[in-house]
Design a protein around this motif. Structure first.
Motif, PDB file in Angstrom:
ATOM      1  N   LYS A 126       0.342   1.017  -3.922  1.00 53.89           N
ATOM      2  CA  LYS A 126       0.774  -0.231  -4.581  1.00 53.89           C
ATOM      3  C   LYS A 126       0.647  -1.367  -3.565  1.00 53.89           C
ATOM      4  O   LYS A 126       1.037  -1.189  -2.402  1.00 53.89           O
ATOM      5  N   VAL A 127       0.138  -2.474  -3.993  1.00 54.07           N
ATOM      6  CA  VAL A 127       0.022  -3.619  -3.073  1.00 54.07           C
ATOM      7  C   VAL A 127       0.608  -4.868  -3.737  1.00 54.07           C
ATOM      8  O   VAL A 127       0.746  -4.917  -4.962  1.00 54.07           O
ATOM      9  N   VAL A 128       0.916  -5.848  -2.898  1.00 58.88           N
ATOM     10  CA  VAL A 128       1.406  -7.110  -3.464  1.00 58.88           C
ATOM     11  C   VAL A 128       0.388  -8.207  -3.162  1.00 58.88           C
ATOM     12  O   VAL A 128      -0.408  -8.073  -2.216  1.00 58.88           O
ATOM     13  N   ALA A 129       0.439  -9.247  -3.981  1.00 57.74           N
ATOM     14  CA  ALA A 129      -0.510 -10.355  -3.810  1.00 57.74           C
ATOM     15  C   ALA A 129      -0.478 -10.842  -2.375  1.00 57.74           C
ATOM     16  O   ALA A 129       0.592 -11.055  -1.803  1.00 57.74           O
ATOM     17  N   ALA A 133      -5.152  -8.926  -1.227  1.00 57.28           N
ATOM     18  CA  ALA A 133      -4.981  -8.634  -2.650  1.00 57.28           C
ATOM     19  C   ALA A 133      -4.851  -9.941  -3.428  1.00 57.28           C
ATOM     20  O   ALA A 133      -4.070 -10.816  -3.042  1.00 57.28           O
ATOM     21  N   CYS A 158      -3.665 -10.204  -6.454  1.00 57.92           N
ATOM     22  CA  CYS A 158      -2.463 -10.156  -7.299  1.00 57.92           C
ATOM     23  C   CYS A 158      -1.746  -8.840  -6.967  1.00 57.92           C
ATOM     24  O   CYS A 158      -2.261  -8.019  -6.207  1.00 57.92           O
ATOM     25  N   ASP A 159      -0.581  -8.669  -7.535  1.00 54.31           N
ATOM     26  CA  ASP A 159       0.115  -7.391  -7.343  1.00 54.31           C
ATOM     27  C   ASP A 159      -0.646  -6.307  -8.100  1.00 54.31           C
ATOM     28  O   ASP A 159      -1.250  -6.589  -9.138  1.00 54.31           O
ATOM     29  N   GLY A 160      -0.613  -5.067  -7.644  1.00 57.28           N
ATOM     30  CA  GLY A 160      -1.270  -3.999  -8.397  1.00 57.28           C
ATOM     31  C   GLY A 160      -1.365  -2.714  -7.598  1.00 57.28           C
ATOM     32  O   GLY A 160      -0.663  -2.523  -6.594  1.00 57.28           O
ATOM     33  N   GLU A 161      -2.290  -1.876  -8.073  1.00 58.31           N
ATOM     34  CA  GLU A 161      -2.456  -0.558  -7.458  1.00 58.31           C
ATOM     35  C   GLU A 161      -3.937  -0.380  -7.118  1.00 58.31           C
ATOM     36  O   GLU A 161      -4.804  -0.801  -7.888  1.00 58.31           O
ATOM     37  N   SER A 207      -4.020  -4.502 -11.911  1.00 60.30           N
ATOM     38  CA  SER A 207      -2.767  -5.266 -11.947  1.00 60.30           C
ATOM     39  C   SER A 207      -1.765  -4.533 -12.835  1.00 60.30           C
ATOM     40  O   SER A 207      -2.159  -3.655 -13.608  1.00 60.30           O
ATOM     41  N   ASP A 208      -0.521  -4.939 -12.751  1.00 57.68           N
ATOM     42  CA  ASP A 208       0.504  -4.275 -13.553  1.00 57.68           C
ATOM     43  C   ASP A 208       0.191  -4.376 -15.044  1.00 57.68           C
ATOM     44  O   ASP A 208       0.541  -3.497 -15.816  1.00 57.68           O
ATOM     45  N   GLN A 236      -1.501  -9.213   0.235  1.00 57.18           N
ATOM     46  CA  GLN A 236      -1.469  -8.127   1.225  1.00 57.18           C
ATOM     47  C   GLN A 236      -2.882  -7.870   1.763  1.00 57.18           C
ATOM     48  O   GLN A 236      -3.862  -7.919   1.032  1.00 57.18           O
TER      49      GLN A 236
END
Ligand code: PEP
Ligand code: MG
Length: 885
Positions: free
Chosen positions: A102-105, A51, A53-56, A71-72, A107
């Motif tokens: 949901k994932v984090v940068a 990933a 960035c963080d996001g879905e 991203s958020d 991942q």
């Protein structure tokens, strides 16, 4: 003043390792024409997609070859592994996430079979896109470089934000009313000691030259075009003022960082080598590092004389008090420099003719200044550069050309334009800004002389031991004097921070300014004793006094010569412990100064300073040539080359960095190098190629753990293979984070030597920004907490039999030498000029004394207490020569 709006920007990290390429090179018109959105592509060498960035996860192809993440903040990022891979129907792809997850940068998202795809698909190239219509667009991306997972790959921004950034308007060359879109805004307090005066203003203008877009500076008094030196100076910004830097356009982010770094004082006067300058509350406030062997702290009055400043008549025996502009003492005779106003006529001979004359005169002055710049160094060079900038300042040239268009002569128009700038600065009522008036008047004079056909080649004749008396002196007048005969300078007016004062300091000529009207009463040829250490000018003080002063001067000079002579020899303490005294350098001129001053090698070459003022990164060949030149200047003595230490407080234009909340805690030193391994690889090859092998060592900045050293060592091995070098190279580590000091034992397993960077070690230990003006006085490397970290590092070095050096600013403070040696340091790397007195001091020390004072220092509870101890020992150690003795 308006508050900065939080920009909606997002950094995307590389989801894949490989080579980044522009979308244009993707063999699929849908991606290449950016029909789905902007971004770039990665030609992968790794087989896991992560990933960015963080996001879905908002879309995942059934065949798992593509995934979209939101991203958020709403940015939608599509990653499409390979081209035409949908046809593989999921073969060779393994998804590790599902829709809505949901994932984090960083991942893991999808793993894939690189070989299979390489064989069966059209291409492996993987587009990473910011989806059209999601409200975000690309701001910048890092193309055509090698990347690893987690490297910064792109910066994107919400469309409104990006649109503001790319919006261009016609620049307003004046101060007021310039309308700038807020592409990027930063508020900060100005830390420049003398505010925004000519040199920082010129350097800001110079640094912005390579960057696109509009940049302005807003203070409480107005707004200035940051591309105009005059406009910047006229803002009258002082140290401590709050300002706002605004930029719009393609390079807005870098432009703001560059201007902010200048205003934060990172590049201020003489800070070129980055040595810590101690501030007001420290005992050696505002002075050069303590010169134990030479200077007496406060030279007593040389003669008994009237010391009143005002209304003193300059008869024999009188003493005039002035303001110290350049320290030192001189004995000589008065020589008056008469001012000569250049006459100009108002009416010109036609706009076209006068425009041409003005252009030619400016071109002539420009080429003279450019020639002077090549031979000048340090402050003198900066002054020439400031004049060069002023010569093309849009406010001056536009003003002059407008008058010429109205029928004025070139000379009249130029004078009027300059005088308007002068008026603007004078109305600020700030004495430091009023001093900048001299620079403008100097430029007026130079252009008017050129218009009158004066070639500027004549050097004013002086008698020997001339002490020059004048109302005012301009920098160009000073450099036109015969420096070999000029013993001192005394000005009725002027200020201590004027360019002429700085030049005098750089030339080693004692100078006093603001001596007042009584100076006019001194007649030519009168014997004078200029005591610019005490701020006094003694008029005809009598033969005995002059003779005594001459004797003291000779003694002082002899002592300095002896120290310089002795500095050629290796250095040992009085009881035989070998202490190496090296130099910190950042240029060829400093390498030569190091060799002259008896440096036994270079303990720190700050490579970032070699390539600071460039628009593009230096090539490998250029770097190699520069390192080779420096190695030769050191005549075979060790050359410790620190890999690029950029980021944080040292941004450079050719390497745009992502926006960071806390740059000092962000990408800095080795972290930046590992983030851009392509640059590091080039630099390592350039260093490894320097002949003879064995002279150069590599030094790594900002290390926090052994993994960083291992990564660089692996790259060194690879680079050695590439250039066919069989010999190993020594690899040292800078100890400048508390982490590295506390981990020194394990770091010693990977490093051949340590070099302690006390500037950063102090900043990070005391949690005080090294550029913060309010904290400068407390940012003392003799703080017991810093000393304890040094002690711990030294113990680890001893246990693993590693050499340990100090190359931070503390090594250039002779007063600290006994403590550092007592803690177990083997090498001090100092600024070149300090080396002779430093060696002289060390030769008078015994290890017993050093160990005792080091132990006492560790037990103190404040930096002040340690300093007191250190100064006490230094005073006992030296017997200063006093001019009043
Ligand atoms: C230090 O931090 O002490 C050092 C020598 O590095 P620089 O001043 O260049 O950051
Ligand atoms: Mg450092």
């Amino acid at each position: 003043m308006r508050a900065a709006e939080p920009p909606c920007r997002l950094i995307l990290l590389a989801p894949l390792s490989g080579w980044s390429t522009p979308l244009d090179e993707v063999p699929d018109p849908v991606f290449a024409a950016r029909m789905l959105g902007g971004g770039l592509a990665v030609d992968p060498t790794g087989s896991t997609l992560h990933a960015p960035c963080d996001g879905e996860i908002i879309a995942l192809a059934a065949s798992s070859h593509a995934v979209t993440l939101r991203s958020d903040a709403g940015a939608e990022i599509l990653m499409h592994i390979g081209i035409d891979t949908v046809g593989l129907a999921g073969q060779g792809f393994d998804a590790h996430v599902s829709m809505g997850q949901k994932v984090v940068a960083g991942q893991r998202l999808i793993t894939f079979d690189l070989d299979l795809i390489a064989r069966r698909a059209k291409s492996l190239v993987t587009p990473i896109l910011v989806m059209e219509g999601c409200g975000f667009t690309l701001v910048r991306s890092f193309e055509n470089c090698e990347i690893a997972v987690g490297d910064v790959l792109m910066e994107i921004a919400s469309s409104g934000e990006a649109a503001k950034g790319s919006n261009r308007e016609t620049p307003d060359s004046g101060n007021q009313g310039s309308q700038i879109h807020k592409g990027e805004v930063r508020r900060l307090r100005v830390a420049l000691e003398h505010g925004i005066h000519a040199r920082p203003a010129a350097r800001i203008v110079g640094a912005l030259k390579t960057l696109a877009g509009e940049v302005s500076l807003v203070s409480q008094d107005g707004i200035a075009n940051a591309r105009s030196t005059v406009a910047l100076m006229k803002l009258g910004v002082r140290k401590g003022d709050e300002v706002e830097v605004r930029a719009a356009g393609r390079d807005a982010h870098v432009a703001v960082s560059v201007v902010a770094a200048f205003l934060a004082g990172t590049h201020e006067d003489g800070g070129g080598s980055g040595e810590v300058r101690r501030a007001s509350a420290a005992p050696n406030a505002g002075q050069p590092p303590v010169q134990i062997s030479v200077e007496s702290a406060a030279p007593p009055a040389l003669v008994q004389a009237t010391k009143t400043r005002a209304a003193v008549s300059a008869r024999a025996g009188a003493a005039l008090q002035g303001v110290i502009a350049s320290r030192g003492v001189a004995v000589g005779q008065a020589v008056r420099l008469a001012a000569r106003e250049i006459e100009v006529t108002r009416l010109g001979a036609g706009a076209a003719h006068e425009t041409l004359r003005l252009d030619r005169a400016r071109a002539e002055v420009r080429s003279r200044l450019a020639a002077a710049r090549t031979s000048a160094a340090g402050a003198a060079r900066e002054i020439v550069e400031a004049h060069l900038e002023l010569l093309d300042d849009p406010e001056l040239t536009d003003g002059a050309l407008a008058l010429v268009a109205d029928g004025a002569s070139a000379a009249y128009a130029w004078r009027q334009a300059i005088r308007a700038g002068v008026e603007g600065l004078r109305t600020l009522g700030d004495p430091r800004m009023a001093e900048r008036v001299d620079d403008l008047l100097d430029l007026e004079r130079q252009v008017l002389l050129a218009l009158n056909g004066d070639t500027g080649a004549s050097v004013a004749k002086l008698p020997p031991e001339a002490i020059l008396l004048a109302e005012e002196l301009l920098p160009s007048q000073l450099v036109a004097l015969d420096a070999g005969r000029l013993a001192g300078i005394c000005l009725a007016g002027g200020g201590p921070t004027s360019h002429v004062a700085i030049l005098a300091g750089a030339m080693g000529i004692p100078a006093l300014v603001a001596l007042g009207p009584a100076l006019r009463d001194i007649s030519d040829g009168m014997p004078l004793l200029l005591d610019a250490d005490a701020g006094m000018l003694h008029v005809d003080p009598g033969a005995d006094c002059l003779a005594a002063a001459r004797r003291q001067l000779e003694l002082r000079a002899a002592r300095l010569t002896a120290e310089r002579e002795a500095a050629r020899e290796d250095c040992h303490t009085a009881d035989g412990r070998r202490i190496e005294v090296f130099a910190n350098i950042g240029s060829l001129a400093e390498a030569q100064a190091a060799a002259r001053n008896g440096a036994e090698g270079c303990g720190l070459l700050r490579t970032e300073f070699l390539f600071l003022e460039r628009e593009t990164a230096p090539s490998e060949a250029e770097q190699h040539a520069e390192y080779q030149r420096l190695a030769e200047a050191l005549a075979g003595k060790p050359l410790t080359i620190r890999t690029l230490d950029i980021g944080g407080d040292k941004p450079i234009a050719y390497l745009p960095m992502p926006a960071e909340e806390n740059p000092a805690l962000g990408l800095r030193g080795v972290r930046t190098s590992l983030w851009r391994p392509d640059l590091l690889r080039q630099q390592l090859r350039a260093i490894l190629g320097v002949q003879p092998y064995g002279q150069c060592r590599v030094l790594l900045p900002m290390i926090t753990d052994v993994a960083e050293i291992r990564s660089v060592r692996a790259m060194i091995e690879e680079a050695r293979g590439q250039i066919g070098r069989r010999e190993q190279i020594e690899v040292g580590v800078m100890i400048e984070t508390p982490a590295s000091a506390l981990m020194a034992e394990s770091i010693a397993g990977e490093a051949d030597f340590f070099s302690i960077g006390t500037n950063d070690l102090t900043q990070y230990t005391l949690a005080m920004d090294r550029g913060h003006p309010e904290l400068a006085a407390r940012l003392d490397a003799l703080h017991p907490a810093v000393l304890r970290l040094i002690a711990r590092t030294a113990e680890s070095a001893q246990a693993r039999k590693r050499r340990i050096a100090v190359c931070g600013g503390l090594a250039s403070e002779p007063v600290a030498a006994p403590i550092l040696i007592g803690l177990g340091v083997h090498e001090l790397s100092a600024v070149p000029s300090v080396i002779p007195p430093l060696k002289a001091l060390i030769r008078g020390l015994t290890m017993k004394d050093c160990i005792r004072i080091a132990r006492q220092a560790l037990q103190q509870d404040s930096a002040e207490a340690v300093r007191k101890l250190a100064v006490g020992l230094a005073d006992r150690q030296s017997a200063p020569v006093s001019l009043g003795g």
